[in-house]
Scaffold this motif. Structure first.
Motif, PDB file in Angstrom:
ATOM      1  N   VAL A  65       0.852  -1.200   0.000  1.00  0.00           N
ATOM      2  CA  VAL A  65       0.000   0.000   0.000  1.00  0.00           C
ATOM      3  C   VAL A  65       0.882   1.243   0.000  1.00  0.00           C
ATOM      4  O   VAL A  65       1.446   1.617   1.036  1.00  0.00           O
ATOM      5  CB  VAL A  65      -0.949   0.013   1.224  1.00  0.00           C
ATOM      6  N   PRO A  66       1.026   1.903  -1.133  1.00  0.00           N
ATOM      7  CA  PRO A  66       1.856   3.111  -1.193  1.00  0.00           C
ATOM      8  C   PRO A  66       1.173   4.289  -0.498  1.00  0.00           C
ATOM      9  O   PRO A  66      -0.048   4.300  -0.325  1.00  0.00           O
ATOM     10  CB  PRO A  66       1.983   3.372  -2.692  1.00  0.00           C
ATOM     11  N   GLY A  83     -22.403   6.132  -4.833  1.00  0.00           N
ATOM     12  CA  GLY A  83     -23.315   5.338  -4.020  1.00  0.00           C
ATOM     13  C   GLY A  83     -22.958   3.866  -3.972  1.00  0.00           C
ATOM     14  O   GLY A  83     -23.714   3.057  -3.412  1.00  0.00           O
ATOM     15  N   LYS A  84     -21.802   3.493  -4.530  1.00  0.00           N
ATOM     16  CA  LYS A  84     -21.402   2.080  -4.522  1.00  0.00           C
ATOM     17  C   LYS A  84     -20.906   1.660  -3.143  1.00  0.00           C
ATOM     18  O   LYS A  84     -20.320   2.458  -2.419  1.00  0.00           O
ATOM     19  CB  LYS A  84     -20.318   1.842  -5.571  1.00  0.00           C
ATOM     20  N   GLU A  85     -21.123   0.402  -2.796  1.00  0.00           N
ATOM     21  CA  GLU A  85     -20.761  -0.122  -1.489  1.00  0.00           C
ATOM     22  C   GLU A  85     -19.443  -0.888  -1.537  1.00  0.00           C
ATOM     23  O   GLU A  85     -18.983  -1.313  -2.598  1.00  0.00           O
ATOM     24  CB  GLU A  85     -21.868  -1.040  -0.962  1.00  0.00           C
ATOM     25  N   ASN A  86     -18.848  -1.050  -0.341  1.00  0.00           N
ATOM     26  CA  ASN A  86     -17.663  -1.901  -0.158  1.00  0.00           C
ATOM     27  C   ASN A  86     -16.490  -1.499  -1.058  1.00  0.00           C
ATOM     28  O   ASN A  86     -15.810  -2.361  -1.616  1.00  0.00           O
ATOM     29  CB  ASN A  86     -18.022  -3.379  -0.409  1.00  0.00           C
ATOM     30  N   ILE A  87     -16.264  -0.214  -1.173  1.00  0.00           N
ATOM     31  CA  ILE A  87     -15.151   0.260  -2.004  1.00  0.00           C
ATOM     32  C   ILE A  87     -13.895   0.473  -1.158  1.00  0.00           C
ATOM     33  O   ILE A  87     -12.881  -0.192  -1.358  1.00  0.00           O
ATOM     34  CB  ILE A  87     -15.519   1.570  -2.736  1.00  0.00           C
ATOM     35  N   LEU A  88     -13.966   1.374  -0.200  1.00  0.00           N
ATOM     36  CA  LEU A  88     -12.829   1.643   0.698  1.00  0.00           C
ATOM     37  C   LEU A  88     -13.036   1.034   2.081  1.00  0.00           C
ATOM     38  O   LEU A  88     -12.074   0.757   2.794  1.00  0.00           O
ATOM     39  CB  LEU A  88     -12.629   3.148   0.842  1.00  0.00           C
ATOM     40  N   GLY A 335     -11.853   4.298   5.828  1.00  0.00           N
ATOM     41  CA  GLY A 335     -11.434   3.828   4.520  1.00  0.00           C
ATOM     42  C   GLY A 335     -10.347   4.643   3.859  1.00  0.00           C
ATOM     43  O   GLY A 335     -10.190   4.595   2.636  1.00  0.00           O
ATOM     44  N   LEU A 336      -9.574   5.376   4.638  1.00  0.00           N
ATOM     45  CA  LEU A 336      -8.393   6.053   4.103  1.00  0.00           C
ATOM     46  C   LEU A 336      -7.185   5.171   4.382  1.00  0.00           C
ATOM     47  O   LEU A 336      -7.014   4.705   5.515  1.00  0.00           O
ATOM     48  CB  LEU A 336      -8.217   7.425   4.767  1.00  0.00           C
ATOM     49  N   TRP A 337      -6.350   4.971   3.373  1.00  0.00           N
ATOM     50  CA  TRP A 337      -5.264   4.003   3.507  1.00  0.00           C
ATOM     51  C   TRP A 337      -3.926   4.635   3.153  1.00  0.00           C
ATOM     52  O   TRP A 337      -3.746   5.147   2.046  1.00  0.00           O
ATOM     53  CB  TRP A 337      -5.522   2.782   2.608  1.00  0.00           C
ATOM     54  N   ALA A 338      -2.983   4.606   4.131  1.00  0.00           N
ATOM     55  CA  ALA A 338      -1.666   5.238   3.958  1.00  0.00           C
ATOM     56  C   ALA A 338      -1.840   6.624   3.354  1.00  0.00           C
ATOM     57  O   ALA A 338      -1.185   7.001   2.393  1.00  0.00           O
ATOM     58  CB  ALA A 338      -0.753   4.370   3.100  1.00  0.00           C
TER      59      ALA A 338
END
Length: 493
Positions: A65-66, A83-88, A335-338
């Motif tokens: 994960v950069p 409106g999409k689910e399970n993204i982040l 759902g924020l990553w690095a």
């Protein structure tokens, strides 16, 4: 002692004991947060794209994960905004905190069912820490004001969105509702100047005990109160004894505030952002804010002076050192990553871990290789006004690369409340304080690459007019202390 203040003290002791448990096990606490985040996000789109199912250690995570900023994460966020689910993160966010980006226009920062409670608990625990340490709980019986954005929310594909401070307004506990000002109607006013005028009218005759907000905007409120009452704020609100602030360093405003208040008032510093509530001042005696290691956020740190190099080393909480300027990198249960939030911090204590906000990665001056940061200019001006009757309302600094005459220099734009008798001597004192802090700046002055700084006076309310001209008056908007160009400088001129 009232029943409410007695209960507040009991609650404060309970929260203090709870806090001690995780502060005494910082590395273990962060490791647990890390494992929980990876486990919960394995089946999200981001988790699948980055093979979370194969991540066993932090080392695995750092390889897969950069570090990203908003622009890098934007393709995923755009899917979430549709409106999409399970993204982040599993499911959909319950809110988007809408912020203004410098390059990306409006930014939509997700807030989830898991992350939202930590924003509320952190603000609450900051006050309870103060009560536990000082024994002062009488203020809970008075009125409290929180200068914030409008609580009116929009909706985007089934997800509500608004300013973070406006979203938080929906979570004020019932036991505080009767004490809280301004009214919902006044808080919903969009125009900041109109809103502050209405707040003054609502609060002028009330028993205000706690006032909270970004210092520059609270100052505007205080000035209007002073105009109305023609006496210090401490006399208008005789029981006002706690100021809660965040977003910017209080020190440059302290002299002006104490002059407006007519007396000293205890203060609590917070470090909130749309991306998470990171720290709060847990002690009136110790420097820095307690970094919240058990709040659904896993922290990484990159030395600021190495950040823009290829593959900079990423440090975890057990590896940081005192006094180093670090870029703050977060992975969260929203759902924020690095994710690089853009702020830099320095540790003032490692037992427990306390930080100060030292500046912004993009808010610096390095037109000549000096890399001056926010902490340095704020400390320099603090030293220059200490022990004097000089007070300032606001300031910002920009490089002057192509002066009409002589060497280039740093130009300090300052709006004074009380001016120095000798402006050149005052500029020299700031310059000397800068040279002591920043060896690169000192070398440039010594080597006749730069001349000593020049102060340009800004007229009364000049900074407010500037912020109004760019549509950022009030709310959570903050004036950058430093710019590496002259966009703000030219507007002020």
């Amino acid at each position: 002692m009232s029943v409410k203040s007695f209960i507040a003290k009991l609650f404060a002791k309970s929260i203090y004991n709870e806090t001690q448990k995780w502060t005494q096990k910082p590395v273990e606490t962060q490791q647990k947060v890390f494992q929980d985040l990876i486990r919960q996000a394995k089946e999200t789109q981001f988790g699948k794209d980055h093979q979370f199912n194969k991540i066993k250690t932090y080392s695995d995570f750092a390889k897969q994960v950069p570090i990203r900023d908003y622009e890098d994460l934007k393709p995923y966020i755009e899917e979430v905004t549709k409106g999409k689910e399970n993204i982040l993160w599993p499911g959909k966010p319950i809110y988007f905190a809408k912020t203004s980006g410098t390059t990306s226009g409006a930014k939509y920062i997700p807030l989830t069912k898991q992350s939202m409670p930590f924003h509320i608990k952190a603000a609450r625990n900051a006050i309870l820490s103060y009560i536990h340490e000082t024994g002062n709980a009488d203020f809970v019986d008075g009125k409290m004001i929180f200068l914030q954005g409008s609580p009116k929310l929009e909706e985007k594909n089934g997800i509500k969105l608004g300013r973070l401070s406006g979203i938080v307004a929906h979570y004020v506990p019932k036991y505080l509702q009767k004490n809280r000002l301004p009214s919902w109607e006044t808080n919903s006013i969009d125009d900041w100047e109109t809103k502050v005028d209405a707040i003054v009218e609502e609060t002028f005759s009330e028993n205000m005990t706690v006032i909270s907000g970004i210092p520059s905007w609270v100052q505007m409120y205080f000035e209007k109160l002073h105009q109305k009452g023609n006496k210090p704020i401490g006399e208008i609100f005789k029981n006002f004894n706690l100021f809660i602030y965040g977003g910017v360093n209080y020190e440059p405003y302290r002299a002006k505030f104490e002059n407006l208040m007519g007396r000293k008032v205890d203060a609590i510093e917070l470090f909130p952002a749309s991306e998470g509530f990171f720290a709060y001042q847990d002690s009136q005696k110790e420097k820095g804010m307690l970094l919240l290691l058990n709040s659904g956020i896993f922290y990484e740190f990159v030395k600021a002076d190495e950040f823009y190099t290829q593959n900079p080393k990423r440090y975890t909480i057990g590896e940081v050192e005192l006094g180093v300027n670090y870029a703050l990198i977060i992975s969260t249960n929203a759902g924020l990553w690095a994710y690089n939030i853009g702020d830099t911090v320095e540790f003032t204590s490692l037992q427990p871990y306390r930080v100060i906000v030292s500046g912004r990665l993009k808010h610096y001056i390095s037109a000549f290789g000096e890399h001056v940061i926010g902490k340095e200019v704020e400390e320099a001006i603090k030293q220059a006004i200490t022990g004097t009757n000089i007070s300032i309302n606001e300031f910002t600094v920009a490089p002057q690369i192509n002066p009409k005459n002589g060497l280039p220099y740093h130009e300090w734009f300052i709006e004074f409340e009380n001016e120095p008798a000798d402006l050149q001597e005052f500029a020299l004192q700031i310059d000397q304080a800068m040279r002591k802090q920043n060896v690169y700046y000192d070398d440039l002055i010594s080597g006749n690459v730069l001349r000593t700084l020049i102060i340009t006076k800004v007229s009364k309310n000049g900074f407010q007019k500037y912020m109004q001209s760019i549509g950022k008056l009030g709310g959570q908007n903050k004036l950058p202390r430093l710019s590496n160009d002259r966009k703000i400088a030219d507007k002020l001129l």
